[in-house]
Write an enzyme that holds these catalytic residues in place. Structure first.
Site, short mmCIF file in Angstrom:
data_model
loop_
_atom_site.label_atom_id
_atom_site.label_comp_id
_atom_site.label_asym_id
_atom_site.label_seq_id
_atom_site.Cartn_x
_atom_site.Cartn_y
_atom_site.Cartn_z
N HIS A 147 -0.71 -1.25 4.31
CA HIS A 147 -1.86 -0.41 4.63
C HIS A 147 -2.68 -1.13 5.69
O HIS A 147 -2.35 -2.25 6.09
CB HIS A 147 -2.74 -0.20 3.39
CG HIS A 147 -2.08 0.60 2.30
ND1 HIS A 147 -1.60 1.87 2.49
CD2 HIS A 147 -1.85 0.30 0.98
CE1 HIS A 147 -1.10 2.33 1.36
NE2 HIS A 147 -1.23 1.40 0.43
N CYS A 189 -0.23 3.88 9.22
CA CYS A 189 -0.98 4.85 10.01
C CYS A 189 -1.83 4.12 11.05
O CYS A 189 -2.02 2.92 11.00
CB CYS A 189 -1.91 5.66 9.11
SG CYS A 189 -1.08 6.53 7.79
#
Length: 465
Positions: free
Chosen positions: A302, A345
């Site tokens: 992440h 992301c």
């Protein structure tokens, strides 16, 4: 899939013989990995693989029609697909319609034109280049051509040795290759007219007259075994149990499988804190890479923009990770390619889809990750799962869309001697074409590589599954 479609494919498969199956497999090499094709022993299994790869499906049989046309099964085209030779000839003249390259069609045509005595002559002349067990009497010309490709003897832009072999006893086929190469040059010249030409300014007395018609791109040396380290930093279980990245283990397995096959020393480090991630990268930058050709690093985690999150929720700047491999910080890799692939992301926004043609299951998660900044130095490539400000997707059962596609494309295209940028462009095309929970994903390539990077495939070795 409907019973009628299964029955339709079964009818065609029953009409195909062994030699035709071998031809179909050869013509599909640019779309299906060699290892999969080699395991296929009957036409039904071949059609199943085409369906898995989404090359044929009910309502879209263009590739099947093309294959049957190329192996001259006009009877099957007419009886099962309602097409004729004339229709297929017109269809395949449309730019971008043909899925089988002119290069592969040429090789198939050569194999068809050679007599059994010609094939024996080719095998005799290749004894020093190809292991004898690959040149046995029962080895077809298609298998010989495949071995020539595997051993780097021929490729799309270099058919010199094949011409040298054939000119002694089949000058007509040698001339066919000449015509193919001439047509390729003409197409290249036409394509150049559609793009602006960059003109370099030369100092006085050093001017260059004219423009070189063909640019010969140099390749990085890949001669050592192992070629280098492939380091995987894979964060799965976080301090907050709700942030566990389900499916990431599948990504690690895929990368290890592919890069071991490519002769890299592959190491995976699981669940690192922020400081540990930086320390691990720095540790590898301090190693002696003098006998290595390359360095590869995968990071699965992440994060936030410009930062990667450790399992302790502490962040590390991605720029700091890349800087460990600058020329001054890692001199033994200076001038050698350093590759970083980051699955995560670059924001929290879903990328809107323009058209929807397919859908994935709901078992997709997103990763948050940084936008990397490449140091102002050469020979570094960063492959990101998505462009700035958008999410990337990971299936909790099969792994991330980007990493799984990357591994699949490397298995498919490395044996065809495609360079890394070409492979990553294919990844962009495939991932960008998917619809994921109603959203799109567009990977990003940032590169300061100065040469082509072509991964060498070890001889007589197939990838493990």
């Amino acid at each position: 899939m409907s019973r009628d479609f299964h029955k339709f494919l079964f009818g065609i498969s029953e009409a195909l013989v062994t030699d035709e199956l071998e031809a179909l497999k050869f013509l599909s090499l640019e779309h299906i990995p060699v290892r999969k094709l080699e395991a296929i022993q009957e036409p039904k299994a071949f059609f199943e693989v085409l369906q898995e790869k989404d090359m044929i499906k009910a309502g879209n049989l263009a590739f099947l029609k093309e294959l049957l046309f190329l192996i001259s099964r006009m009877d099957l085209l007419a009886a099962h697909l309602g097409s004729s030779r004339e229709e297929m000839e017109r269809e395949l003249q449309i730019p971008g319609r043909a899925k089988v390259s002119a290069y592969r069609q040429l090789l198939y045509g050569i194999a068809e034109d050679l007599t059994p005595e010609d094939v024996k002559s080719v095998k005799f002349l290749l004894q020093k280049q190809i292991p004898k067990n690959k040149l046995q009497d029962n080895a077809s010309m298609l298998k010989v051509l495949l071995e020539m490709e595997r051993n780097g003897i021929i490729k799309e832009d270099n058919l010199t040795m094949l011409k040298d072999i054939l000119k002694g006893f089949r000058l007509d086929i040698k001339k066919k290759i000449d015509a193919y190469e001439e047509k390729k040059k003409e197409n290249y010249s036409k394509e150049k007219l559609h793009y602006p030409v960059s003109v370099s300014v030369h100092p006085a007395g050093q001017g260059a007259e004219g423009v070189t018609p063909h640019l010969l791109v140099e390749s990085y040396e890949m001669k050592n075994n192992p070629h280098g380290y492939c380091v995987i930093l894979n964060n799965y279980i976080f301090k907050n149990p709700y942030e566990a990245r389900e499916g990431t283990v599948k990504d690690g397995e895929a990368v290890k499988r592919v890069f071991k096959w490519l002769q890299f020393e592959t190491v995976e480090h699981m669940d690192l804190e922020g400081k540990q991630m930086y320390a691990k990268v720095k540790e590898y930058s301090k190693k002696d890479h003098s006998n290595m050709d390359c360095f590869v690093c995968f990071i699965f985690s992440h994060g936030e923009k410009d930062k990667i999150k450790g399992v302790d929720h502490e962040f590390v700047n991605i720029k700091d990770l890349l800087s460990c491999f600058s020329g001054s910080n890692c001199p033994s890799l200076a001038g050698k390619p350093k590759l970083f692939f980051i699955q995560a992301c670059q924001g929290s926004v879903g990328h809107p889809a323009v058209t929807v043609k397919e859908n994935f299951s709901d078992h997709l998660e997103t990763d948050a990750t940084p936008l990397p900044s490449i140091p102002d130095q050469a020979d570094i490539l960063v492959g990101m799962a998505t462009v700035e400000d958008y999410e990337s997707y990971r299936c909790i059962k099969t792994g991330s869309v980007y990493i799984q596609c990357l591994c699949n494309k490397m298995e498919l295209l490395c044996p065809l001697h495609k360079d890394l940028i070409t492979i990553l462009t294919e990844v962009n095309k495939e991932v960008g074409g998917k619809v994921l929970n109603g959203w799109k994903q567009m990977p990003k390539i940032t590169s300061t590589l100065r040469k082509q990077l072509i991964f060498r495939i070890p001889q007589c070795q197939s990838i493990e599954k």
